[in-house]
Design a protein around this motif. Structure first.
Motif, PDB file in Angstrom:
ATOM      1  N   VAL A  34      -8.237  -6.380  -5.159  1.00  0.00           N
ATOM      2  CA  VAL A  34      -7.494  -6.535  -3.999  1.00  0.00           C
ATOM      3  C   VAL A  34      -6.715  -5.295  -3.527  1.00  0.00           C
ATOM      4  O   VAL A  34      -5.855  -4.650  -4.269  1.00  0.00           O
ATOM      5  CB  VAL A  34      -6.531  -7.771  -4.017  1.00  0.00           C
ATOM      6  N   THR A  35      -7.483  -4.599  -2.482  1.00  0.00           N
ATOM      7  CA  THR A  35      -7.018  -3.227  -2.173  1.00  0.00           C
ATOM      8  C   THR A  35      -6.374  -3.316  -0.592  1.00  0.00           C
ATOM      9  O   THR A  35      -6.918  -3.897   0.197  1.00  0.00           O
ATOM     10  CB  THR A  35      -8.218  -2.357  -1.914  1.00  0.00           C
ATOM     11  N   SER A  36      -4.901  -2.994  -0.852  1.00  0.00           N
ATOM     12  CA  SER A  36      -4.064  -2.927   0.581  1.00  0.00           C
ATOM     13  C   SER A  36      -4.016  -1.438   1.019  1.00  0.00           C
ATOM     14  O   SER A  36      -3.910  -0.570   0.338  1.00  0.00           O
ATOM     15  CB  SER A  36      -2.798  -3.514   0.430  1.00  0.00           C
ATOM     16  N   ILE A  37      -4.400  -1.320   2.252  1.00  0.00           N
ATOM     17  CA  ILE A  37      -4.435  -0.127   3.172  1.00  0.00           C
ATOM     18  C   ILE A  37      -2.959  -0.210   3.984  1.00  0.00           C
ATOM     19  O   ILE A  37      -2.914  -1.012   4.832  1.00  0.00           O
ATOM     20  CB  ILE A  37      -5.814   0.086   3.914  1.00  0.00           C
ATOM     21  N   ILE A  38      -2.111   0.389   3.708  1.00  0.00           N
ATOM     22  CA  ILE A  38      -0.866   0.598   4.545  1.00  0.00           C
ATOM     23  C   ILE A  38      -0.686   1.916   5.086  1.00  0.00           C
ATOM     24  O   ILE A  38      -1.379   2.891   4.909  1.00  0.00           O
ATOM     25  CB  ILE A  38       0.070   0.142   3.488  1.00  0.00           C
TER      26      ILE A  38
END
Length: 247
Positions: A34-38
């Motif tokens: 689960v990769t979050s891009i912020i």
């Protein structure tokens, strides 16, 4: 134990005319990540997702899906998108169709499933997101949070290998954000591979296993959430997180 790389983004760039939106983007998504891009608005996050889903054509670099480049001419976008699902911030549901029909149409048209199989599958995923009572409703008859849950069920019904989320809660009233994040959290714990552009820092910190911080079209820093949130190495990351902590 090495996990399979599902998606590899290599030296990706994207320009609109003279405006360079993405520069030399490099990262990998493994099965179950689960990769979050912020990052701040305008840092290129949504454009990156749109390139990955072939809604925009990258200017340079490449995107590999299971090791095969998807940016070549021979790639059929619709069959690729069936494996790489996308959930948009504005839901993108068909307003003239019921909730159930919205979750069946892609299966019938793209995956060539018969209607009975498509319906059974749609019902399974609508149940998973808690939308079974609304299967005969049209999008205008349900709330924003419910629309987004239907959009997630519709993406899941295609049985993709990876789901892309483009700020899935940013168009929602604050009280509806929780119900959508809850669904996403349960997908994450079921092992769904997800790539999420989000402003929800708690989700990025607590649900992701990998966080990518973008600033001005480049990846400024990436790593595991605990390290990135508690001890960022880049000044720009520190400033961004401090602003969010105040907010």
């Amino acid at each position: 134990m090495s996990r399979e790389a599902i998606l590899e983004v290599r030296h990706l760039s994207k320009a609109f005319g003279n405006n360079q939106v993405l520069r030399d983007i490099d990262f990998t998504v493994h099965a179950g990540d689960v990769t979050s891009i912020i990052g701040a608005s305008g840092s290129g996050k949504s454009t990156l997702l749109r390139c990955i889903n072939l809604l925009e054509t990258p200017t340079g670099g490449e995107i590999l899906f299971h090791g095969d480049s998807i940016t070549g001419k021979s790639v059929k976008a619709s069959s690729y998108r069936a494996k790489v699902g996308m959930v948009f911030q504005s839901f993108n549901l068909f307003n003239n169709m019921t909730v159930l029909e919205n979750c069946m149409i892609g299966q019938v048209k793209v995956l060539k499933k018969n209607k009975d199989t498509a319906k059974e599958n749609a019902m399974k995923y609508l149940d998973q997101v808690g939308m079974t009572p609304y299967i005969n409703a049209k999008p205008r008859q349900i709330s924003g949070g419910q629309k987004q849950r239907v959009a997630i069920a519709r993406a899941l019904a295609m049985e993709p290998e990876i789901l892309l989320f483009d700020e899935p809660t940013s168009a929602l009233d604050p009280e509806m954000v929780g119900e959508v994040l809850e669904v996403m959290q349960s997908l994450a714990s079921d092992g769904m591979t997800m790539l999420v552009v989000t402003h929800e820092m708690a989700f990025a910190r607590d649900v992701s296993n990998h966080v990518v911080f973008m600033s001005e079209g480049v990846i400024c820093e990436e790593g595991d959430p605990q390290t990135l949130f508690s001890n960022p190495s880049q000044q720009r990351t520190k400033e961004f997180l401090t602003r969010f902590a105040r907010g």
